[in-house]
Design a protein around this motif. Structure first.
Motif, PDB file in Angstrom:
ATOM      1  N   GLN A 186       8.363   5.764   1.246  1.00  0.00           N
ATOM      2  CA  GLN A 186       7.515   6.667   0.454  1.00  0.00           C
ATOM      3  C   GLN A 186       7.256   6.107  -0.937  1.00  0.00           C
ATOM      4  O   GLN A 186       6.131   6.157  -1.429  1.00  0.00           O
ATOM      5  CB  GLN A 186       8.161   8.048   0.337  1.00  0.00           C
ATOM      6  CG  GLN A 186       8.115   8.859   1.600  1.00  0.00           C
ATOM      7  CD  GLN A 186       8.689  10.244   1.359  1.00  0.00           C
ATOM      8  OE1 GLN A 186       9.842  10.398   0.978  1.00  0.00           O
ATOM      9  NE2 GLN A 186       7.860  11.247   1.576  1.00  0.00           N
ATOM     10  N   ALA A 204       4.828   3.223  -0.724  1.00  0.00           N
ATOM     11  CA  ALA A 204       3.470   3.696  -0.485  1.00  0.00           C
ATOM     12  C   ALA A 204       2.855   4.206  -1.786  1.00  0.00           C
ATOM     13  O   ALA A 204       1.685   3.941  -2.079  1.00  0.00           O
ATOM     14  CB  ALA A 204       3.463   4.790   0.581  1.00  0.00           C
ATOM     15  N   LEU A 205       3.637   4.921  -2.575  1.00  0.00           N
ATOM     16  CA  LEU A 205       3.169   5.400  -3.881  1.00  0.00           C
ATOM     17  C   LEU A 205       2.829   4.222  -4.797  1.00  0.00           C
ATOM     18  O   LEU A 205       1.764   4.204  -5.407  1.00  0.00           O
ATOM     19  CB  LEU A 205       4.236   6.294  -4.526  1.00  0.00           C
ATOM     20  CG  LEU A 205       3.953   6.768  -5.944  1.00  0.00           C
ATOM     21  CD1 LEU A 205       2.708   7.635  -6.004  1.00  0.00           C
ATOM     22  CD2 LEU A 205       5.159   7.513  -6.502  1.00  0.00           C
ATOM     23  N   ARG A 206       3.716   3.239  -4.844  1.00  0.00           N
ATOM     24  CA  ARG A 206       3.467   2.068  -5.694  1.00  0.00           C
ATOM     25  C   ARG A 206       2.191   1.350  -5.249  1.00  0.00           C
ATOM     26  O   ARG A 206       1.373   0.954  -6.066  1.00  0.00           O
ATOM     27  CB  ARG A 206       4.666   1.120  -5.653  1.00  0.00           C
ATOM     28  CG  ARG A 206       4.487  -0.076  -6.581  1.00  0.00           C
ATOM     29  CD  ARG A 206       5.628  -1.054  -6.502  1.00  0.00           C
ATOM     30  NE  ARG A 206       5.633  -1.661  -5.175  1.00  0.00           N
ATOM     31  CZ  ARG A 206       6.710  -2.047  -4.533  1.00  0.00           C
ATOM     32  NH1 ARG A 206       7.904  -1.884  -5.058  1.00  0.00           N
ATOM     33  NH2 ARG A 206       6.627  -2.614  -3.344  1.00  0.00           N
ATOM     34  N   GLN A 207       2.031   1.178  -3.953  1.00  0.00           N
ATOM     35  CA  GLN A 207       0.846   0.504  -3.416  1.00  0.00           C
ATOM     36  C   GLN A 207      -0.424   1.288  -3.786  1.00  0.00           C
ATOM     37  O   GLN A 207      -1.423   0.708  -4.192  1.00  0.00           O
ATOM     38  CB  GLN A 207       0.971   0.369  -1.894  1.00  0.00           C
ATOM     39  CG  GLN A 207      -0.170  -0.378  -1.243  1.00  0.00           C
ATOM     40  CD  GLN A 207      -0.190  -1.844  -1.618  1.00  0.00           C
ATOM     41  OE1 GLN A 207       0.824  -2.464  -1.878  1.00  0.00           O
ATOM     42  NE2 GLN A 207      -1.373  -2.418  -1.671  1.00  0.00           N
ATOM     43  N   TYR A 208      -0.367   2.594  -3.639  1.00  0.00           N
ATOM     44  CA  TYR A 208      -1.515   3.432  -3.956  1.00  0.00           C
ATOM     45  C   TYR A 208      -1.868   3.331  -5.438  1.00  0.00           C
ATOM     46  O   TYR A 208      -3.035   3.203  -5.800  1.00  0.00           O
ATOM     47  CB  TYR A 208      -1.225   4.890  -3.566  1.00  0.00           C
ATOM     48  CG  TYR A 208      -2.402   5.792  -3.762  1.00  0.00           C
ATOM     49  CD1 TYR A 208      -3.435   5.826  -2.810  1.00  0.00           C
ATOM     50  CD2 TYR A 208      -2.510   6.602  -4.882  1.00  0.00           C
ATOM     51  CE1 TYR A 208      -4.535   6.639  -2.997  1.00  0.00           C
ATOM     52  CE2 TYR A 208      -3.611   7.416  -5.069  1.00  0.00           C
ATOM     53  CZ  TYR A 208      -4.615   7.436  -4.123  1.00  0.00           C
ATOM     54  OH  TYR A 208      -5.708   8.247  -4.309  1.00  0.00           O
ATOM     55  N   LEU A 209      -0.865   3.361  -6.291  1.00  0.00           N
ATOM     56  CA  LEU A 209      -1.102   3.283  -7.734  1.00  0.00           C
ATOM     57  C   LEU A 209      -1.571   1.901  -8.166  1.00  0.00           C
ATOM     58  O   LEU A 209      -2.297   1.769  -9.153  1.00  0.00           O
ATOM     59  CB  LEU A 209       0.174   3.675  -8.499  1.00  0.00           C
ATOM     60  CG  LEU A 209       0.621   5.113  -8.362  1.00  0.00           C
ATOM     61  CD1 LEU A 209       1.971   5.316  -9.014  1.00  0.00           C
ATOM     62  CD2 LEU A 209      -0.422   6.071  -8.942  1.00  0.00           C
ATOM     63  N   ASN A 256      -3.519  -0.066  -6.379  1.00  0.00           N
ATOM     64  CA  ASN A 256      -4.877  -0.313  -5.874  1.00  0.00           C
ATOM     65  C   ASN A 256      -5.693   0.969  -5.898  1.00  0.00           C
ATOM     66  O   ASN A 256      -6.029   1.500  -4.844  1.00  0.00           O
ATOM     67  CB  ASN A 256      -4.809  -0.866  -4.440  1.00  0.00           C
ATOM     68  CG  ASN A 256      -4.064  -2.163  -4.357  1.00  0.00           C
ATOM     69  OD1 ASN A 256      -4.341  -3.071  -5.097  1.00  0.00           O
ATOM     70  ND2 ASN A 256      -3.095  -2.221  -3.470  1.00  0.00           N
ATOM     71  N   PRO A 257      -6.011   1.465  -7.100  1.00  0.00           N
ATOM     72  CA  PRO A 257      -6.735   2.747  -7.153  1.00  0.00           C
ATOM     73  C   PRO A 257      -8.147   2.656  -6.591  1.00  0.00           C
ATOM     74  O   PRO A 257      -8.736   1.645  -6.484  1.00  0.00           O
ATOM     75  CB  PRO A 257      -6.768   3.067  -8.636  1.00  0.00           C
ATOM     76  CG  PRO A 257      -6.404   1.830  -9.367  1.00  0.00           C
ATOM     77  CD  PRO A 257      -5.747   0.900  -8.392  1.00  0.00           C
TER      78      PRO A 257
END
Length: 147
Positions: free
Chosen positions: A136, A139-144, A146-147
């Motif tokens: 989790q 996934a948060l780090r990846q999302y942040l 690559n906005p």
């Protein structure tokens, strides 16, 4: 006079604060474990990378740790002063700096072998719940990233 504040604006309801305070608590928990090795948390992270992939470039190390090379330079110098790593220029490309473990740095891996289990125990997690939480967070780090 008490101020009226939206629940979304309370500190304790902020995801960023939960992550920040958990990170501080994690660093604090690691401190005594790493003091026995004579290294800091940033040094430990660097050693983890080198134990996994010895002889990499400073650029590769910065990519693995998600940090700027300039921020890593003082950590690299401290590890070198502690005789845990060596740095040298790549003979095929003088621009590249290769970082390698010394014998002392390699042997430290055995001394650090119990740290992951100690961390899981301190966190009250089993391996499965730790993997789920890590997934989790990644996934948060990846999302942040690559906005």
């Amino acid at each position: 006079m008490a101020k009226s504040i939206n629940e979304d604006q309370k500190l304790d309801n902020q995801l960023c604060f939960s992550l920040y305070s958990a990170s501080l608590a994690m660093s604090k928990m690691y401190k005594p474990l790493l003091e026995t090795l004579g290294i800091t948390y940033p040094q430990y992270l660097m050693m983890l990378v080198l134990w996994e992939d010895d002889g990499i470039t400073a650029t590769e190390l910065s990519l693995r740790l998600g940090q700027d090379k300039g921020a890593l330079t003082p950590v690299i110098k401290r590890l070198e002063n502690q005789k845990l790593i060596n740095r040298h220029r790549d003979p095929e490309d003088e621009r590249r700096v290769i970082i390698e473990l010394t014998e002392t740095g390699r042997s430290m891996q055995k001394e650090a072998a119990s740290i992951p289990t100690q961390v899981l125990n301190a966190c009250g997690l089993n391996p499965q719940s730790a993997r789920a939480l890590k997934t989790q967070i990644e996934a948060l780090r990846q999302y942040l990233s690559n906005p």
